[in-house]
Design an enzyme around this catalytic site. Structure first.
Site, short mmCIF file in Angstrom:
data_model
loop_
_atom_site.label_atom_id
_atom_site.label_comp_id
_atom_site.label_asym_id
_atom_site.label_seq_id
_atom_site.Cartn_x
_atom_site.Cartn_y
_atom_site.Cartn_z
N GLY A 40 41.55 48.45 0.24
CA GLY A 40 40.24 49.10 0.22
C GLY A 40 39.66 49.18 -1.17
O GLY A 40 38.89 50.08 -1.50
N VAL A 45 36.48 54.95 -3.21
CA VAL A 45 37.79 55.46 -3.65
C VAL A 45 38.63 54.32 -4.23
O VAL A 45 39.18 54.43 -5.34
CB VAL A 45 38.53 56.13 -2.47
N GLY A 46 38.70 53.20 -3.51
CA GLY A 46 39.55 52.09 -3.96
C GLY A 46 39.12 51.56 -5.33
O GLY A 46 39.96 51.30 -6.20
N SER A 137 42.02 63.41 4.53
CA SER A 137 40.69 63.98 4.28
C SER A 137 40.70 65.46 4.67
O SER A 137 41.49 65.88 5.51
CB SER A 137 39.64 63.25 5.13
N SER A 138 39.77 66.21 4.07
CA SER A 138 39.71 67.65 4.37
C SER A 138 39.23 67.90 5.79
O SER A 138 39.42 68.98 6.35
CB SER A 138 38.75 68.34 3.39
N CYS A 139 38.60 66.89 6.42
CA CYS A 139 38.07 67.13 7.77
C CYS A 139 39.17 67.09 8.83
O CYS A 139 38.92 67.28 10.01
CB CYS A 139 36.98 66.12 8.11
N TYR A 166 37.89 60.53 13.96
CA TYR A 166 38.38 60.15 12.62
C TYR A 166 39.55 61.02 12.22
O TYR A 166 40.58 60.53 11.73
CB TYR A 166 37.24 60.31 11.62
N LYS A 170 43.43 59.89 11.32
CA LYS A 170 44.01 60.17 10.00
C LYS A 170 45.27 61.05 10.14
O LYS A 170 46.24 60.88 9.42
CB LYS A 170 42.98 60.85 9.11
N PRO A 193 42.09 64.65 0.18
CA PRO A 193 40.96 64.90 -0.71
C PRO A 193 39.86 65.70 -0.01
O PRO A 193 39.71 65.61 1.21
CB PRO A 193 40.44 63.50 -1.04
N LEU A 196 34.03 63.66 -1.26
CA LEU A 196 34.00 62.89 -2.51
C LEU A 196 32.62 62.29 -2.74
O LEU A 196 31.83 62.13 -1.80
CB LEU A 196 35.02 61.75 -2.44
N HIS A 209 27.63 59.99 3.46
CA HIS A 209 27.94 61.41 3.33
C HIS A 209 26.75 62.13 2.70
O HIS A 209 25.84 61.49 2.16
CB HIS A 209 29.20 61.60 2.47
N TRP A 232 19.21 67.77 6.56
CA TRP A 232 19.70 68.05 7.91
C TRP A 232 20.31 69.44 7.98
O TRP A 232 20.78 69.99 6.99
CB TRP A 232 20.79 67.04 8.30
N ASP A 299 25.27 71.08 11.61
CA ASP A 299 25.85 71.54 10.34
C ASP A 299 27.28 71.05 10.19
O ASP A 299 27.80 70.94 9.09
CB ASP A 299 25.86 73.07 10.29
#
Ligand code: GFB
Length: 340
Positions: A40, A45-46, A137-139, A166, A170, A193, A196, A209, A232, A299
């Site tokens: 990636g 990020v990569g 990821s934080s999600c 997603y 992950k 993370p 980002l 994002h 949004w 949201d």
């Protein structure tokens, strides 16, 4: 503590209750001569990881773009690993996107990411890769996890629906790394993370994002002389933002020193509302119009501030303040039209 009825006590049997310092590797696990595959490397990020690795004299880097290697193709990945034989792998390749893309294309976010992760992680084990770093990821944390979110909140409650596909993919990747660690003592570590931003981000308004989207929207509104800028949601959601170069520095520290299968958060320790972000970006860009709110858009998670106690115990701190990082990213956007 949360009063969320779905939240169950985290499982403290895992070593995650141990301070991260006990998981530090005493001997250096990275050598300048190591062959490091950055999966990636073209992404935000990569590419930041490649910049950081080169700046720290790791020059034996392996990179393949999509036309050279389709990471979702199991046999192509197996053949690549058999021939290239990397010593170290950083898995930064994924199908990523903002809240709208995640919400609109759950099949692609689930299937593509499972395929990429399974192919790379399994081939890494098969060919004896010494260490693999997997980007989470934080999600992945529950929608209503306690704030700041500790690492052991994972899987203790329902996920945010807009990015559940997603997140499930992950989480499966993290669990696969932990399974290889338990069954084969593989040094496959997973990092988490926060949101980002930075150079090489995706500025497409449908799939990006929030920070990249608002940078582009504010720039275009200023350029057109618009009086309003559409944002949004309600603006009340809170997000933590980390510059991707800070993430890359944290990843290299963990690649060199951290060998626990326990996930570890990487964040800046502060969050802001989307409204404050939109105001900050308008100020940096020089857009002086009014913000208007499209409340038909979700949201998403109300807040996802990461608990960064463990990574701070390893001596890492972010170096790029948010306003400075936004200004630098805006300059990159202007120089590169920001649209890949
Ligand atoms: O970065 P983002 O799209 O995703 O941020 P998440 C979404 C938040 O920003 C929501 C608001 O509260 C949106 O209502 N927002 C306001 C906007 N204007 C915009 C806009 O023009 N575009 C976008 N995209 N948002 C992501 C996950 O969640 O977090 C990913 O979906 C990934 O999988 C990422 O994990 C780290 O922060 O909500």
């Amino acid at each position: 503590m949360t009063d969320n009825p779905y939240y169950c006590q985290p499982d403290t049997r895992w070593p995650s209750c141990l301070p991260a310092i006990f998981c530090l590797e005493t001997t250096m696990t990275l050598k300048k001569s190591d062959k490091i595959f950055v999966a990636g490397d073209r992404g935000m990020v990569g590419s930041a990881l490649v910049r950081r690795l080169e700046a720290q004299d790791f020059t034996n880097l392996l990179t393949r773009d999509r036309s050279q290697l389709d990471l979702s193709d199991e046999s192509a990945v197996a053949n690549f690993f058999d021939e290239a034989r990397p010593d170290i792998v950083i898995l930064a390749a994924a199908k990523v996107g903002g809240i709208k893309a995640n919400n609109d294309f759950p099949v692609e976010f689930l299937l593509n990411n499972l395929r990429i992760q399974n192919n790379v992680i399994c081939s890494a084990h098969k060919t004896g890769v010494r260490k693999l770093l997997f980007l989470g990821s934080s999600c992945l944390y529950p929608k209503l996890a306690p704030q700041p979110i500790p690492e052991n909140a994972l899987l203790t409650g329902p996920l945010e629906p807009t990015n559940e596909a997603y997140a499930i993919a992950k989480i499966a990747g993290i669990k696969l790394c932990q399974a290889y660690a338990r069954e084969y003592d593989a040094k496959f570590v997973s990092v988490m993370p926060t949101n980002l931003y930075g150079p090489n981000d995706n500025f497409d308004l449908e799939s990006s994002h929030v920070l990249a989207a608002l940078l582009r929207k504010a720039h275009e509104a200023k350029t057109r002389g618009d009086k309003t800028l559409e944002v949004w949601g309600t603006g009340e959601a809170r997000r933590e933002f980390l510059h991707v170069d800070d993430l890359a520095a944290a990843c290299l520290l963990l690649l060199e020193k951290y060998n626990s299968p326990e996930i570890i958060n990487i964040g800046c320790g502060e969050d802001i509302t989307i409204r404050e972000l939109a105001e900050l970006i308008s100020d940096v860009v020089g857009f002086n119009g009014e913000l208007v709110w499209d409340k038909t858009k979700p949201d998403g998670t109300p807040r996802k501030l990461l608990d960064v106690t463990r990574i701070r115990a390893l001596g890492w701190r972010p170096a790029i303040p948010l306003r400075q990082g936004i200004a630098q990213t805006y300059q990159w956007f202007l120089a590169n039209d920001g649209i890949r």
